[in-house]
Design a protein around this motif. Structure first.
Motif, PDB file in Angstrom:
ATOM      1  N   SER A  16       0.828  -1.204   0.000  1.00 30.37           N
ATOM      2  CA  SER A  16       0.000   0.000   0.000  1.00 30.37           C
ATOM      3  C   SER A  16       0.867   1.262   0.000  1.00 30.37           C
ATOM      4  CB  SER A  16      -0.915  -0.006   1.220  1.00 30.37           C
ATOM      5  OG  SER A  16      -1.600   1.217   1.333  1.00 30.37           O
ATOM      6  N   ILE A  17       1.890   1.280   0.809  1.00 35.13           N
ATOM      7  CA  ILE A  17       2.787   2.437   0.876  1.00 35.13           C
ATOM      8  C   ILE A  17       3.504   2.622  -0.459  1.00 35.13           C
ATOM      9  CG2 ILE A  17       4.923   3.299   1.942  1.00 35.13           C
ATOM     10  CD1 ILE A  17       3.856   2.057   4.595  1.00 35.13           C
ATOM     11  N   CYS A  18       3.978   1.532  -1.052  1.00 40.04           N
ATOM     12  CA  CYS A  18       4.657   1.619  -2.352  1.00 40.04           C
ATOM     13  C   CYS A  18       3.703   2.106  -3.436  1.00 40.04           C
ATOM     14  CB  CYS A  18       5.258   0.268  -2.732  1.00 40.04           C
ATOM     15  SG  CYS A  18       6.688  -0.187  -1.726  1.00 40.04           S
ATOM     16  N   LEU A  19       2.448   1.654  -3.395  1.00 37.73           N
ATOM     17  CA  LEU A  19       1.463   2.088  -4.382  1.00 37.73           C
ATOM     18  C   LEU A  19       1.215   3.586  -4.284  1.00 37.73           C
ATOM     19  CD1 LEU A  19      -0.561   1.286  -6.600  1.00 37.73           C
ATOM     20  CD2 LEU A  19      -2.235   0.908  -4.777  1.00 37.73           C
ATOM     21  N   SER A  27       5.812  12.540  -3.994  1.00 38.78           N
ATOM     22  CA  SER A  27       7.174  12.029  -3.908  1.00 38.78           C
ATOM     23  C   SER A  27       7.266  10.947  -2.839  1.00 38.78           C
ATOM     24  CB  SER A  27       8.147  13.157  -3.579  1.00 38.78           C
ATOM     25  OG  SER A  27       7.938  13.595  -2.251  1.00 38.78           O
ATOM     26  N   VAL A  28       8.308  10.142  -2.942  1.00 41.65           N
ATOM     27  CA  VAL A  28       8.557   9.122  -1.928  1.00 41.65           C
ATOM     28  C   VAL A  28       8.747   9.792  -0.573  1.00 41.65           C
ATOM     29  CG1 VAL A  28      10.177   7.323  -1.177  1.00 41.65           C
ATOM     30  CG2 VAL A  28       9.480   7.448  -3.573  1.00 41.65           C
ATOM     31  N   VAL A  31       5.375  10.476   1.083  1.00 39.21           N
ATOM     32  CA  VAL A  31       4.784   9.247   1.618  1.00 39.21           C
ATOM     33  C   VAL A  31       5.532   8.823   2.878  1.00 39.21           C
ATOM     34  CG1 VAL A  31       4.262   6.826   1.135  1.00 39.21           C
ATOM     35  CG2 VAL A  31       3.969   8.537  -0.664  1.00 39.21           C
ATOM     36  N   ALA A  32       6.856   8.953   2.859  1.00 41.27           N
ATOM     37  CA  ALA A  32       7.665   8.583   4.027  1.00 41.27           C
ATOM     38  C   ALA A  32       7.281   9.436   5.233  1.00 41.27           C
ATOM     39  CB  ALA A  32       9.148   8.735   3.706  1.00 41.27           C
ATOM     40  N   LEU A  33       7.077  10.723   5.033  1.00 40.55           N
ATOM     41  CA  LEU A  33       6.665  11.593   6.137  1.00 40.55           C
ATOM     42  C   LEU A  33       5.300  11.197   6.680  1.00 40.55           C
ATOM     43  CD1 LEU A  33       7.803  15.128   4.923  1.00 40.55           C
ATOM     44  CD2 LEU A  33       8.648  13.858   6.899  1.00 40.55           C
ATOM     45  N   ARG A  34       4.403  10.820   5.775  1.00 39.18           N
ATOM     46  CA  ARG A  34       3.061  10.431   6.197  1.00 39.18           C
ATOM     47  C   ARG A  34       3.097   9.243   7.152  1.00 39.18           C
ATOM     48  NH1 ARG A  34      -1.758   9.102   2.088  1.00 39.18           N
ATOM     49  NH2 ARG A  34      -2.420  11.176   2.631  1.00 39.18           N
ATOM     50  N   TYR A  35       4.005   8.299   6.891  1.00 38.82           N
ATOM     51  CA  TYR A  35       4.088   7.087   7.710  1.00 38.82           C
ATOM     52  C   TYR A  35       5.255   7.112   8.702  1.00 38.82           C
ATOM     53  CZ  TYR A  35       0.536   5.199   4.688  1.00 38.82           C
ATOM     54  OH  TYR A  35      -0.642   4.988   4.026  1.00 38.82           O
ATOM     55  N   ASN A  40      14.500   5.972   2.434  1.00 40.05           N
ATOM     56  CA  ASN A  40      15.358   4.910   1.903  1.00 40.05           C
ATOM     57  C   ASN A  40      14.746   3.527   2.084  1.00 40.05           C
ATOM     58  OD1 ASN A  40      17.391   6.587   0.969  1.00 40.05           O
ATOM     59  ND2 ASN A  40      18.340   6.698   2.998  1.00 40.05           N
ATOM     60  N   LEU A  41      13.977   3.345   3.151  1.00 44.18           N
ATOM     61  CA  LEU A  41      13.313   2.061   3.361  1.00 44.18           C
ATOM     62  C   LEU A  41      12.244   1.838   2.290  1.00 44.18           C
ATOM     63  CD1 LEU A  41      12.971  -0.487   5.045  1.00 44.18           C
ATOM     64  CD2 LEU A  41      11.430   0.797   6.539  1.00 44.18           C
ATOM     65  N   ILE A  42      11.513   2.893   1.943  1.00 41.28           N
ATOM     66  CA  ILE A  42      10.505   2.769   0.886  1.00 41.28           C
ATOM     67  C   ILE A  42      11.183   2.470  -0.446  1.00 41.28           C
ATOM     68  CG2 ILE A  42       8.690   3.965  -0.394  1.00 41.28           C
ATOM     69  CD1 ILE A  42       7.988   5.450   2.164  1.00 41.28           C
ATOM     70  N   PHE A  43      12.305   3.126  -0.729  1.00 39.13           N
ATOM     71  CA  PHE A  43      13.038   2.825  -1.957  1.00 39.13           C
ATOM     72  C   PHE A  43      13.483   1.357  -1.975  1.00 39.13           C
ATOM     73  CE2 PHE A  43      13.803   7.497  -2.321  1.00 39.13           C
ATOM     74  CZ  PHE A  43      13.248   7.656  -3.578  1.00 39.13           C
ATOM     75  N   LYS A  44      13.874   0.840  -0.837  1.00 36.85           N
ATOM     76  CA  LYS A  44      14.264  -0.573  -0.738  1.00 36.85           C
ATOM     77  C   LYS A  44      13.071  -1.469  -1.070  1.00 36.85           C
ATOM     78  CE  LYS A  44      15.958  -4.005   2.535  1.00 36.85           C
ATOM     79  NZ  LYS A  44      16.292  -4.261   3.931  1.00 36.85           N
ATOM     80  N   TRP A  45      11.891  -1.141  -0.510  1.00 37.95           N
ATOM     81  CA  TRP A  45      10.694  -1.927  -0.806  1.00 37.95           C
ATOM     82  C   TRP A  45      10.342  -1.839  -2.287  1.00 37.95           C
ATOM     83  CZ3 TRP A  45       7.404   0.494   3.678  1.00 37.95           C
ATOM     84  CH2 TRP A  45       7.842  -0.006   4.901  1.00 37.95           C
ATOM     85  N   LEU A  46      10.520  -0.659  -2.892  1.00 35.82           N
ATOM     86  CA  LEU A  46      10.179  -0.487  -4.308  1.00 35.82           C
ATOM     87  C   LEU A  46      11.067  -1.337  -5.220  1.00 35.82           C
ATOM     88  CD1 LEU A  46       9.494   3.347  -4.374  1.00 35.82           C
ATOM     89  CD2 LEU A  46       7.839   1.532  -4.875  1.00 35.82           C
TER      90      LEU A  46
END
Length: 118
Positions: A16-19, A27-28, A31-35, A40-46
């Motif tokens: 869901s976060i990646c979507l 921007s990533v 989304v990172a601030l929202r959660y 960098n963790l989101i980029f890793k998941w992507l």
């Protein structure tokens, strides 16, 4: 010094976060601030095919989009009060107020409120 706690994300939360990163103009980092997670963790998941959004399943196609939110400081009122046709006003913890106009999905609104009051 405050000790950081490690958050464990479910596979569905990661997807869901990646979507959400595929929404136009988002921007990533947003989304990172929202959660409250490192971008960098989101980029890793992507990079992981298990979480990466599939082509044609962007947030627009899935009906996901960021909505503008305005936080204003005012005196507290009842928790929810209809303003007019298709308008609702919700007072949140900390003196914040959410105003919604037009049609809305009650389940999505409930998830948003839970997310804002965590």
């Amino acid at each position: 010094m405050a000790r950081r706690t490690r958050r464990l994300w479910t596979d569905e939360e990661k997807r869901s976060i990646c979507l959400q990163t595929t929404a136009p103009g988002v921007s990533v980092a947003q989304v990172a601030l929202r959660y409250t997670v490192n971008a960098n963790l989101i980029f890793k998941w992507l990079r992981d095919p298990k979480y990466r959004p599939k082509p044609g399943t962007g947030s627009e196609e899935a009906g996901l989009r960021f909505l503008p939110v305005e936080i204003i400081a005012e005196a507290a009122k009842p928790l929810a009060a209809p303003l007019a046709d298709n308008h609702i006003e919700i007072d949140l913890a900390g003196g914040h107020r959410m105003r919604i106009s037009g049609s809305y999905n009650p389940e999505a609104l409930a998830r948003l409120i839970r997310g804002l009051t965590v």
